[in-house]
Design a protein around this motif. Structure first.
Motif, PDB file in Angstrom:
ATOM      1  N   LEU A  90      30.454  22.405  28.877  1.00 48.26           N
ATOM      2  CA  LEU A  90      31.364  23.340  28.272  1.00 48.26           C
ATOM      3  C   LEU A  90      32.570  23.985  29.297  1.00 48.26           C
ATOM      4  O   LEU A  90      32.440  24.798  29.996  1.00 48.26           O
ATOM      5  CB  LEU A  90      30.384  24.602  28.008  1.00 48.26           C
ATOM      6  N   VAL A  91      33.449  22.982  29.145  1.00 52.83           N
ATOM      7  CA  VAL A  91      34.639  23.131  30.140  1.00 52.83           C
ATOM      8  C   VAL A  91      35.188  24.575  29.916  1.00 52.83           C
ATOM      9  O   VAL A  91      35.404  25.095  31.031  1.00 52.83           O
ATOM     10  CB  VAL A  91      35.558  22.025  30.093  1.00 52.83           C
ATOM     11  N   SER A  92      35.312  25.189  28.943  1.00 48.57           N
ATOM     12  CA  SER A  92      35.929  26.487  28.475  1.00 48.57           C
ATOM     13  C   SER A  92      35.080  27.605  29.352  1.00 48.57           C
ATOM     14  O   SER A  92      35.781  28.523  29.691  1.00 48.57           O
ATOM     15  CB  SER A  92      36.252  26.823  27.191  1.00 48.57           C
ATOM     16  N   ASP A  93      33.761  27.332  29.357  1.00 49.79           N
ATOM     17  CA  ASP A  93      33.036  28.276  30.127  1.00 49.79           C
ATOM     18  C   ASP A  93      33.316  28.358  31.656  1.00 49.79           C
ATOM     19  O   ASP A  93      33.077  29.513  32.339  1.00 49.79           O
ATOM     20  CB  ASP A  93      31.454  28.215  30.075  1.00 49.79           C
ATOM     21  N   ALA A 149      24.892  35.353  25.850  1.00 47.50           N
ATOM     22  CA  ALA A 149      23.989  35.374  26.920  1.00 47.50           C
ATOM     23  C   ALA A 149      24.709  34.430  28.247  1.00 47.50           C
ATOM     24  O   ALA A 149      24.527  34.654  29.481  1.00 47.50           O
ATOM     25  CB  ALA A 149      22.566  34.811  26.639  1.00 47.50           C
ATOM     26  N   ARG A 150      25.305  33.338  27.352  1.00 50.54           N
ATOM     27  CA  ARG A 150      26.002  32.402  28.516  1.00 50.54           C
ATOM     28  C   ARG A 150      27.420  33.266  29.401  1.00 50.54           C
ATOM     29  O   ARG A 150      27.371  33.144  30.473  1.00 50.54           O
ATOM     30  CB  ARG A 150      26.913  31.496  27.717  1.00 50.54           C
ATOM     31  N   ARG A 151      28.291  34.108  28.719  1.00 49.96           N
ATOM     32  CA  ARG A 151      29.139  34.774  29.271  1.00 49.96           C
ATOM     33  C   ARG A 151      28.339  35.610  30.215  1.00 49.96           C
ATOM     34  O   ARG A 151      28.880  35.840  31.441  1.00 49.96           O
ATOM     35  CB  ARG A 151      29.874  35.438  28.258  1.00 49.96           C
ATOM     36  N   GLU A 153      23.334  21.908  33.953  1.00 51.15           N
ATOM     37  CA  GLU A 153      23.727  22.530  32.777  1.00 51.15           C
ATOM     38  C   GLU A 153      23.147  23.837  32.477  1.00 51.15           C
ATOM     39  O   GLU A 153      22.168  23.823  31.530  1.00 51.15           O
ATOM     40  CB  GLU A 153      23.231  21.383  31.740  1.00 51.15           C
ATOM     41  N   PRO A 154      23.280  24.875  33.372  1.00 52.32           N
ATOM     42  CA  PRO A 154      22.421  26.042  33.304  1.00 52.32           C
ATOM     43  C   PRO A 154      22.428  26.724  32.018  1.00 52.32           C
ATOM     44  O   PRO A 154      21.850  27.521  31.765  1.00 52.32           O
ATOM     45  CB  PRO A 154      22.832  26.719  34.357  1.00 52.32           C
ATOM     46  N   VAL A 155      23.784  26.763  31.271  1.00 52.66           N
ATOM     47  CA  VAL A 155      23.939  27.663  30.263  1.00 52.66           C
ATOM     48  C   VAL A 155      23.756  26.732  28.867  1.00 52.66           C
ATOM     49  O   VAL A 155      23.930  27.478  27.984  1.00 52.66           O
ATOM     50  CB  VAL A 155      25.441  28.056  30.267  1.00 52.66           C
ATOM     51  N   ALA A 156      23.211  25.493  29.064  1.00 55.39           N
ATOM     52  CA  ALA A 156      23.296  24.628  27.798  1.00 55.39           C
ATOM     53  C   ALA A 156      22.344  25.530  26.735  1.00 55.39           C
ATOM     54  O   ALA A 156      22.550  25.267  25.434  1.00 55.39           O
ATOM     55  CB  ALA A 156      22.861  23.391  28.150  1.00 55.39           C
ATOM     56  N   ALA A 157      21.272  25.974  27.113  1.00 54.91           N
ATOM     57  CA  ALA A 157      20.306  26.630  26.110  1.00 54.91           C
ATOM     58  C   ALA A 157      20.650  28.189  25.972  1.00 54.91           C
ATOM     59  O   ALA A 157      19.801  28.627  24.982  1.00 54.91           O
ATOM     60  CB  ALA A 157      18.803  26.599  26.859  1.00 54.91           C
ATOM     61  N   LEU A 158      21.548  28.641  26.490  1.00 50.08           N
ATOM     62  CA  LEU A 158      21.840  30.043  26.042  1.00 50.08           C
ATOM     63  C   LEU A 158      22.811  30.259  25.090  1.00 50.08           C
ATOM     64  O   LEU A 158      23.832  29.619  24.801  1.00 50.08           O
ATOM     65  CB  LEU A 158      22.592  30.804  27.305  1.00 50.08           C
ATOM     66  N   ASP A 159      22.724  31.241  24.297  1.00 49.20           N
ATOM     67  CA  ASP A 159      23.690  31.609  23.069  1.00 49.20           C
ATOM     68  C   ASP A 159      24.866  32.062  23.738  1.00 49.20           C
ATOM     69  O   ASP A 159      25.027  32.247  24.970  1.00 49.20           O
ATOM     70  CB  ASP A 159      23.075  32.620  22.173  1.00 49.20           C
ATOM     71  N   PRO A 160      26.027  32.141  23.094  1.00 47.32           N
ATOM     72  CA  PRO A 160      27.451  32.345  23.612  1.00 47.32           C
ATOM     73  C   PRO A 160      27.394  33.481  24.607  1.00 47.32           C
ATOM     74  O   PRO A 160      28.186  33.665  25.555  1.00 47.32           O
ATOM     75  CB  PRO A 160      28.316  32.306  22.441  1.00 47.32           C
TER      76      PRO A 160
END
Ligand code: ATP
Length: 269
Positions: free
Chosen positions: A194-197, A169-171, A160-167
């Protein structure tokens, strides 16, 4: 003439892990070629972290076997240097500064990419003198992810590497990760809700529910099979449709199993 040999990054055979008599992962057989970006998806408690911890050697199997880059997970410094891992809680040393973390990374990792690590910390606007304990959860996650990529591993395992990041930062992180893995043909396995990611990012998908693998394979092949089964009148599915379809089928199967095991309870509902 050189011949390209597709090596296997992750190979499991009837792999299983049990906690106090309950199976968290059952009969997991996978063969993931090197160079893939693998999305591991499934509901809470499905067994994703358990599989990733077996792959890093943090857990030992209770049944079956697992080989990572041809070796036993976590066996020896050579094997450890080839695998990067960021756990779900993105652990850092709270009393150490960012600069201390980068120095430690340089000392422990033979392929450490110092310019990359320093550039990324600067780009994130983080002061290298800041102690990890004074960073926000998302900033700590960014530090852990920077270290994992700067290590330049052959296999990168991210829970879950992007769970703590804002949208945003995630992208940005996923774009950067895509560049980093394309440059070196790194194999990546990452879990996410976040399957869409993951759309357009992963080229291999594993769907896991209730401790069992429900689907595993190249995304294009899984999508083609799904679309062929849905028929020519249905709109082509995307990754999210595919995951939901597999999860829906698994939920139906699990419900039928429960009904068979406890018929009175189900009929009382
Ligand atoms: N240390 C433990 N002791 C007992 N049971 C555990 C332990 N760790 C996990 N489990 C159980 O094993 C199962 C799988 O857990 P796991 O953490 O692998 O799921 P997950 O798919 O990563 O979930 P999430 O998406 O919520 O992080 C769950 O039923 C969980 O309660």
């Amino acid at each position: 003439m050189t011949t390209a040999i597709e090596t296997t990054a992750i190979e499991t055979r009837h792999l299983g892990k049990r906690y106090r008599g309950r199976w968290a992962l059952t009969d997991c057989t996978l063969s993931i070629p090197a160079g893939r970006v693998v999305g591991l998806v499934g509901p809470n408690g499905a067994g994703k972290t358990t599989l990733l911890n077996l792959a890093t050697g943090h857990l030992a199997p209770d049944s079956g076997s697992i080989a990572i880059l041809g070796g036993r997970p976590g066996s020896g410094s050579g094997q450890l240097a080839r695998v990067g891992f960021v756990a779900q809680d993105t652990p850092t040393y709270l009393g150490l500064s960012i600069a201390d973390h980068l120095r430690l990374g340089a000392r422990l990792n033979p392929h450490w990419d110092r310019p990359y690590a320093e550039r990324r910390i600067a780009r994130l606007g983080l002061d290298p003198r800041r102690k990890a304990g004074r960073l926000s959860g998302g900033q700590r996650a960014q530090l852990a992810l920077t270290i994992a990529i700067a290590k330049r591993p052959e296999l990168l395992i991210l829970d879950e590497p992007v769970a703590a990041l804002d949208p945003l930062a995630r992208r940005e992180f996923l774009d950067e990760l895509a560049d980093a893995v394309a440059e070196r043909a790194t194999t990546v396995m990452l879990s996410s809700h976040l399957v869409s990611d993951l759309e357009g990012f992963c080229d291999y998908l594993i769907v896991i529910t209730a401790s069992r693998i429900r689907a595993a394979g190249p995304v294009n092949e899984l999508l083609a099979a799904h679309n062929a089964a849905a028929g020519p009148d249905s709109a082509p599915a995307d990754l999210e449709d595919l995951v939901l379809a597999h999860m829906g089928r698994a939920a139906q199967w699990e419900s039928a199993q429960r009904e068979a095991a406890y018929p009175e309870v189900e009929t009382q509902r």
